[in-house]
Design a protein around this motif. Structure first.
Motif, PDB file in Angstrom:
ATOM      1  N   ILE A   1       0.841  -1.201   0.000  1.00  0.00           N
ATOM      2  CA  ILE A   1       0.000   0.000   0.000  1.00  0.00           C
ATOM      3  C   ILE A   1       0.874   1.248   0.000  1.00  0.00           C
ATOM      4  O   ILE A   1       0.638   2.191  -0.756  1.00  0.00           O
ATOM      5  CB  ILE A   1      -0.958  -0.020   1.207  1.00  0.00           C
ATOM      6  N   VAL A   2       1.911   1.254   0.829  1.00  0.00           N
ATOM      7  CA  VAL A   2       2.839   2.397   0.862  1.00  0.00           C
ATOM      8  C   VAL A   2       3.480   2.577  -0.509  1.00  0.00           C
ATOM      9  O   VAL A   2       3.560   3.686  -1.030  1.00  0.00           O
ATOM     10  CB  VAL A   2       3.904   2.212   1.964  1.00  0.00           C
ATOM     11  N   GLU A   3       3.928   1.493  -1.102  1.00  0.00           N
ATOM     12  CA  GLU A   3       4.545   1.541  -2.441  1.00  0.00           C
ATOM     13  C   GLU A   3       3.593   2.136  -3.473  1.00  0.00           C
ATOM     14  O   GLU A   3       3.989   2.928  -4.327  1.00  0.00           O
ATOM     15  CB  GLU A   3       4.973   0.133  -2.866  1.00  0.00           C
ATOM     16  N   ALA A   4       2.320   1.770  -3.383  1.00  0.00           N
ATOM     17  CA  ALA A   4       1.337   2.248  -4.356  1.00  0.00           C
ATOM     18  C   ALA A   4       0.990   3.727  -4.148  1.00  0.00           C
ATOM     19  O   ALA A   4       0.729   4.436  -5.125  1.00  0.00           O
ATOM     20  CB  ALA A   4       0.070   1.404  -4.268  1.00  0.00           C
ATOM     21  N   LEU A   5       0.987   4.197  -2.905  1.00  0.00           N
ATOM     22  CA  LEU A   5       0.530   5.554  -2.619  1.00  0.00           C
ATOM     23  C   LEU A   5       1.635   6.606  -2.574  1.00  0.00           C
ATOM     24  O   LEU A   5       1.397   7.753  -2.932  1.00  0.00           O
ATOM     25  CB  LEU A   5      -0.229   5.573  -1.285  1.00  0.00           C
ATOM     26  N   ALA A   6       2.817   6.221  -2.128  1.00  0.00           N
ATOM     27  CA  ALA A   6       3.911   7.190  -1.982  1.00  0.00           C
ATOM     28  C   ALA A   6       4.635   7.381  -3.305  1.00  0.00           C
ATOM     29  O   ALA A   6       4.686   6.481  -4.144  1.00  0.00           O
ATOM     30  CB  ALA A   6       4.899   6.698  -0.921  1.00  0.00           C
ATOM     31  N   ASP A   7       5.190   8.560  -3.491  1.00  0.00           N
ATOM     32  CA  ASP A   7       6.020   8.803  -4.670  1.00  0.00           C
ATOM     33  C   ASP A   7       7.407   8.201  -4.482  1.00  0.00           C
ATOM     34  O   ASP A   7       8.042   7.774  -5.439  1.00  0.00           O
ATOM     35  CB  ASP A   7       6.115  10.303  -4.955  1.00  0.00           C
ATOM     36  N   ARG A   8       7.868   8.171  -3.233  1.00  0.00           N
ATOM     37  CA  ARG A   8       9.133   7.543  -2.865  1.00  0.00           C
ATOM     38  C   ARG A   8       9.000   7.052  -1.441  1.00  0.00           C
ATOM     39  O   ARG A   8       8.266   7.632  -0.655  1.00  0.00           O
ATOM     40  CB  ARG A   8      10.290   8.570  -2.913  1.00  0.00           C
ATOM     41  N   TRP A   9       9.736   6.000  -1.108  1.00  0.00           N
ATOM     42  CA  TRP A   9       9.803   5.563   0.284  1.00  0.00           C
ATOM     43  C   TRP A   9      11.086   4.793   0.496  1.00  0.00           C
ATOM     44  O   TRP A   9      11.716   4.361  -0.467  1.00  0.00           O
ATOM     45  CB  TRP A   9       8.578   4.745   0.686  1.00  0.00           C
ATOM     46  N   GLY A  10      11.481   4.664   1.742  1.00  0.00           N
ATOM     47  CA  GLY A  10      12.704   3.943   2.029  1.00  0.00           C
ATOM     48  C   GLY A  10      12.914   3.764   3.513  1.00  0.00           C
ATOM     49  O   GLY A  10      12.047   4.055   4.331  1.00  0.00           O
ATOM     50  N   VAL A  11      14.117   3.306   3.843  1.00  0.00           N
ATOM     51  CA  VAL A  11      14.488   3.011   5.222  1.00  0.00           C
ATOM     52  C   VAL A  11      15.854   3.621   5.502  1.00  0.00           C
ATOM     53  O   VAL A  11      16.757   3.522   4.675  1.00  0.00           O
ATOM     54  CB  VAL A  11      14.560   1.483   5.462  1.00  0.00           C
ATOM     55  N   ILE A  12      15.985   4.237   6.655  1.00  0.00           N
ATOM     56  CA  ILE A  12      17.263   4.767   7.109  1.00  0.00           C
ATOM     57  C   ILE A  12      17.604   4.047   8.414  1.00  0.00           C
ATOM     58  O   ILE A  12      16.831   4.116   9.367  1.00  0.00           O
ATOM     59  CB  ILE A  12      17.187   6.283   7.379  1.00  0.00           C
ATOM     60  N   PRO A  13      18.727   3.342   8.455  1.00  0.00           N
ATOM     61  CA  PRO A  13      19.124   2.706   9.719  1.00  0.00           C
ATOM     62  C   PRO A  13      19.402   3.765  10.782  1.00  0.00           C
ATOM     63  O   PRO A  13      19.916   4.838  10.482  1.00  0.00           O
ATOM     64  CB  PRO A  13      20.412   1.961   9.351  1.00  0.00           C
ATOM     65  N   GLY A  14      19.047   3.444  12.047  1.00  0.00           N
ATOM     66  CA  GLY A  14      19.302   4.344  13.162  1.00  0.00           C
ATOM     67  C   GLY A  14      18.153   5.283  13.397  1.00  0.00           C
ATOM     68  O   GLY A  14      17.191   5.269  12.638  1.00  0.00           O
ATOM     69  N   PRO A  15      18.142   6.059  14.422  1.00  0.00           N
ATOM     70  CA  PRO A  15      19.162   6.063  15.453  1.00  0.00           C
ATOM     71  C   PRO A  15      19.205   4.729  16.190  1.00  0.00           C
ATOM     72  O   PRO A  15      18.172   4.102  16.388  1.00  0.00           O
ATOM     73  CB  PRO A  15      18.745   7.202  16.386  1.00  0.00           C
ATOM     74  N   VAL A  16      20.417   4.293  16.534  1.00  0.00           N
ATOM     75  CA  VAL A  16      20.623   2.992  17.150  1.00  0.00           C
ATOM     76  C   VAL A  16      19.779   2.920  18.413  1.00  0.00           C
ATOM     77  O   VAL A  16      19.765   3.872  19.188  1.00  0.00           O
ATOM     78  CB  VAL A  16      22.127   2.799  17.461  1.00  0.00           C
ATOM     79  N   PRO A  17      19.018   1.887  18.627  1.00  0.00           N
ATOM     80  CA  PRO A  17      18.999   0.609  17.931  1.00  0.00           C
ATOM     81  C   PRO A  17      17.887   0.523  16.889  1.00  0.00           C
ATOM     82  O   PRO A  17      17.491  -0.571  16.506  1.00  0.00           O
ATOM     83  CB  PRO A  17      18.720  -0.372  19.074  1.00  0.00           C
ATOM     84  N   GLY A  18      17.361   1.639  16.420  1.00  0.00           N
ATOM     85  CA  GLY A  18      16.168   1.622  15.588  1.00  0.00           C
ATOM     86  C   GLY A  18      16.392   1.875  14.120  1.00  0.00           C
ATOM     87  O   GLY A  18      17.490   1.721  13.589  1.00  0.00           O
ATOM     88  N   LYS A  19      15.294   2.281  13.486  1.00  0.00           N
ATOM     89  CA  LYS A  19      15.293   2.611  12.063  1.00  0.00           C
ATOM     90  C   LYS A  19      14.203   3.639  11.810  1.00  0.00           C
ATOM     91  O   LYS A  19      13.282   3.794  12.607  1.00  0.00           O
ATOM     92  CB  LYS A  19      15.036   1.367  11.211  1.00  0.00           C
ATOM     93  N   VAL A  20      14.326   4.324  10.691  1.00  0.00           N
ATOM     94  CA  VAL A  20      13.316   5.269  10.240  1.00  0.00           C
ATOM     95  C   VAL A  20      12.781   4.761   8.914  1.00  0.00           C
ATOM     96  O   VAL A  20      13.545   4.557   7.970  1.00  0.00           O
ATOM     97  CB  VAL A  20      13.909   6.689  10.043  1.00  0.00           C
ATOM     98  N   VAL A  21      11.482   4.547   8.843  1.00  0.00           N
ATOM     99  CA  VAL A  21      10.838   4.223   7.574  1.00  0.00           C
ATOM    100  C   VAL A  21      10.145   5.510   7.138  1.00  0.00           C
ATOM    101  O   VAL A  21       9.376   6.101   7.897  1.00  0.00           O
ATOM    102  CB  VAL A  21       9.824   3.064   7.715  1.00  0.00           C
ATOM    103  N   TRP A  22      10.460   5.960   5.934  1.00  0.00           N
ATOM    104  CA  TRP A  22       9.948   7.233   5.463  1.00  0.00           C
ATOM    105  C   TRP A  22       9.211   7.066   4.140  1.00  0.00           C
ATOM    106  O   TRP A  22       9.444   6.115   3.399  1.00  0.00           O
ATOM    107  CB  TRP A  22      11.072   8.268   5.319  1.00  0.00           C
ATOM    108  N   ALA A  23       8.322   8.007   3.887  1.00  0.00           N
ATOM    109  CA  ALA A  23       7.600   8.055   2.609  1.00  0.00           C
ATOM    110  C   ALA A  23       7.423   9.521   2.240  1.00  0.00           C
ATOM    111  O   ALA A  23       7.252  10.370   3.118  1.00  0.00           O
ATOM    112  CB  ALA A  23       6.245   7.370   2.731  1.00  0.00           C
ATOM    113  N   GLU A  24       7.472   9.797   0.956  1.00  0.00           N
ATOM    114  CA  GLU A  24       7.283  11.163   0.475  1.00  0.00           C
ATOM    115  C   GLU A  24       6.149  11.197  -0.530  1.00  0.00           C
ATOM    116  O   GLU A  24       5.993  10.288  -1.359  1.00  0.00           O
ATOM    117  CB  GLU A  24       8.560  11.679  -0.187  1.00  0.00           C
TER     118      GLU A  24
END
Length: 147
Positions: free
Chosen positions: A119-142
């Motif tokens: 669903i995110v892939e279909a709706l967002a123009d771009r999306w991705g993952v950024i490792p960190g801040p440790v110990p986590g991650k950021v999942v983003w969509a634009e």
């Protein structure tokens, strides 16, 4: 629509909202409601963004949850109102939402879950993952607000 493992953040935002929420169903629902309210107050369309926030927040609850640690929702408008960036930060950097070779794994037709990133892939123009801040991650969509 593109998917990226990393991406630098766009220019300084003209509007921004950030909140910490509990990694629960209630927290995921509140993330969607807060996103809708803030985007409405900013005079921006909210339907597509609300769906993306709902999926990313649910993933933070289901796949990124560490007891006692919240997830963060951030909304930022960049480019003078031309770009909306949604970020959900959780505390499980060891569980990246990437299938082999960068493709999103499709669930079986009779599966009851596993379609959120489709669903995110279909709706967002771009999306991705950024490792960190440790110990986590950021999942983003634009979302491009001007077409």
């Amino acid at each position: 629509m593109t998917h990226e493992l990393t991406r630098t953040e766009p220019s300084t935002p003209t509007r921004q909202f950030t909140v910490l929420l509990s990694p629960t169903r209630r927290g995921a629902r509140l993330a969607r409601l807060l996103a809708t309210a803030h985007l409405g107050a900013w005079g921006l369309p909210s339907v597509t963004a609300a769906h993306i926030v709902a999926e990313l927040a649910t993933n933070a609850f289901v796949h990124g949850r560490v007891p006692g640690r919240d997830f963060r929702l951030s909304l930022a408008v960049h480019g003078g109102g031309t770009l909306l960036r949604i970020e959900v930060t959780d505390t499980r950097g060891d569980r990246l939402p990437i299938a082999p070779h960068g493709a999103i794994a499709r669930p079986a037709d009779d599966a009851e879950s596993g379609r959120g990133l489709l669903i995110v892939e279909a709706l967002a123009d771009r999306w991705g993952v950024i490792p960190g801040p440790v110990p986590g991650k950021v999942v983003w969509a634009e979302i491009d607000l001007v077409r």
